[in-house]
Design a protein around this motif. Structure first.
Motif, mmCIF file in Angstrom:
data_model
loop_
_atom_site.group_PDB
_atom_site.id
_atom_site.type_symbol
_atom_site.label_atom_id
_atom_site.label_comp_id
_atom_site.label_asym_id
_atom_site.label_seq_id
_atom_site.Cartn_x
_atom_site.Cartn_y
_atom_site.Cartn_z
ATOM 1 N N MET A 1 0.837 -1.203 0.000
ATOM 2 C CA MET A 1 0.000 0.000 0.000
ATOM 3 C C MET A 1 0.868 1.248 0.000
ATOM 4 O O MET A 1 1.842 1.334 0.754
ATOM 5 C CB MET A 1 -0.898 0.034 1.243
ATOM 6 N N GLY A 2 0.519 2.240 -0.802
ATOM 7 C CA GLY A 2 1.281 3.482 -0.833
ATOM 8 C C GLY A 2 2.710 3.248 -1.230
ATOM 9 O O GLY A 2 3.651 3.671 -0.548
ATOM 10 N N GLU B 129 -0.371 2.505 -5.655
ATOM 11 C CA GLU B 129 0.014 3.899 -5.440
ATOM 12 C C GLU B 129 -0.880 4.817 -6.283
ATOM 13 O O GLU B 129 -0.975 4.645 -7.491
ATOM 14 C CB GLU B 129 1.477 4.089 -5.826
ATOM 15 N N PRO B 130 -1.559 5.799 -5.662
ATOM 16 C CA PRO B 130 -2.468 6.657 -6.431
ATOM 17 C C PRO B 130 -1.801 7.816 -7.169
ATOM 18 O O PRO B 130 -2.394 8.373 -8.097
ATOM 19 C CB PRO B 130 -3.420 7.189 -5.358
ATOM 20 N N ARG B 131 -0.585 8.212 -6.797
ATOM 21 C CA ARG B 131 0.039 9.387 -7.410
ATOM 22 C C ARG B 131 0.586 9.047 -8.800
ATOM 23 O O ARG B 131 1.413 8.148 -8.949
ATOM 24 C CB ARG B 131 1.143 9.931 -6.504
ATOM 25 N N LYS C 230 -4.021 3.237 -8.100
ATOM 26 C CA LYS C 230 -5.225 3.559 -7.332
ATOM 27 C C LYS C 230 -4.896 3.566 -5.845
ATOM 28 O O LYS C 230 -3.826 3.104 -5.431
ATOM 29 C CB LYS C 230 -6.326 2.520 -7.590
ATOM 30 N N ARG C 231 -5.821 4.064 -5.045
ATOM 31 C CA ARG C 231 -5.739 3.844 -3.610
ATOM 32 C C ARG C 231 -6.043 2.377 -3.336
ATOM 33 O O ARG C 231 -6.794 1.736 -4.081
ATOM 34 C CB ARG C 231 -6.727 4.737 -2.847
ATOM 35 N N GLU D 296 -7.929 0.997 -1.223
ATOM 36 C CA GLU D 296 -9.342 0.714 -0.966
ATOM 37 C C GLU D 296 -10.150 0.567 -2.250
ATOM 38 O O GLU D 296 -11.213 -0.072 -2.243
ATOM 39 C CB GLU D 296 -9.957 1.823 -0.100
ATOM 40 N N SER E 88 -8.690 -0.502 -5.206
ATOM 41 C CA SER E 88 -7.866 -1.279 -6.139
ATOM 42 C C SER E 88 -8.541 -2.564 -6.588
ATOM 43 O O SER E 88 -8.163 -3.143 -7.614
ATOM 44 C CB SER E 88 -6.526 -1.622 -5.493
ATOM 45 N N CYS F 77 3.244 -2.115 4.074
ATOM 46 C CA CYS F 77 3.404 -0.680 3.844
ATOM 47 C C CYS F 77 4.594 -0.215 4.663
ATOM 48 O O CYS F 77 5.010 -0.869 5.616
ATOM 49 C CB CYS F 77 2.150 0.108 4.178
ATOM 50 N N ARG G 104 -7.065 -0.256 6.964
ATOM 51 C CA ARG G 104 -7.120 -0.248 5.503
ATOM 52 C C ARG G 104 -6.769 -1.616 4.917
ATOM 53 O O ARG G 104 -7.361 -2.046 3.921
ATOM 54 C CB ARG G 104 -6.138 0.787 4.941
#
Length: 232
Positions: free
Chosen positions: A104-105, A128-130, A154-155, A157, A159, A169, A181
């Motif tokens: 995550m992230g 990763e959403p960025r 995506k985030r 949650e 994905s 993470c 999460r």
């Protein structure tokens, strides 16, 4: 910076792995060096790392990223010891084949890229959403030819990832927020592994639901911790 020629950083990584009973092949180490160079030298996707950390990427970020791998090996050694087997660490690829692992992230790829490099039999998802980080990770994935890694822009949650064996993470939020999460995406018996500064999770020391694995990184003063919680 060229980590294939930076003997000081290579030695610090090797010493860290040796202290934890781990030996990696030259091919695997080479891919770790190449990933480090990609993070430090690639500029078109924004500032991926600070100038200070770029000088110690192997000893600070690669070592930290490999702690979940070291932890898994250590747990397998303990299981073998309890069964009366040899005490040496023997990494059986079949132990983890077909396992699914989401990070995550994922940011610029730590810890998920180093983990995907050392565990090619595991299917990894870098979530990763960025957008610029996603573009960099797709670029790095192709450069390193990591066929066992999928970048998900995506985030976590949203994905759609579920029934996962592992979720990880690194320094994302509080342990409690990260666990909340991650838990819905874990299969029964799956494991959540998060890397934190020990000072940030000291309140969990007496929590029977978690296991804390403390460690120090080369030339770093503070103590770090991997926190493991199973989805029972």
């Amino acid at each position: 910076m060229n980590y294939r020629e930076n003997k000081n950083q290579q030695n610090l990584l090797s010493q860290f792995l040796q202290e934890h009973g781990v030996k990696l092949s030259e091919d695997v180490l080479g891919k770790l060096y190449d990933f480090a160079d990609l993070v430090v030298e690639t500029k078109e996707y924004g500032n991926l790392i600070s100038a200070k950390d770029s000088e110690k990427f192997l000893s600070r970020h690669i070592t930290d990223s490999l702690v979940p791998y070291i932890y898994i090996l250590d747990e397998r050694r303990k299981t073998k010891d309890e069964r009366g087997a040899l005490s040496s660490i023997v990494y059986q690829r079949s132990d983890l084949s077909s396992k699914k692992w989401a990070d995550m992230g994922a940011g610029a790829g730590c810890p998920v890229f180093p983990l995907a490099i050392v565990m090619p039999e595991v299917e990894f998802f870098a979530v990763e959403p960025r957008n610029m980080r996603v573009k960099f990770m797709n670029f790095a994935k192709e450069k390193l030819q990591l066929r066992n890694l999928t970048v998900v822009g995506k985030r976590f949650e949203t994905s759609g990832l579920a029934d996962l064996d592992f979720i990880s993470c690194r320094a994302l939020s509080t342990f409690e927020n990260d666990w909340e999460r991650a838990q819905p995406g874990l299969k029964k018996g799956g494991k959540f592994l998060t890397l934190k500064s020990f000072n940030n999770i000291v309140h969990l020391e007496n929590n029977p639901a978690v296991h804390i694995y403390k460690y120090v990184l080369p030339q770093e003063e503070q103590t770090y911790a991997l926190v493991n919680r199973g989805n029972e």
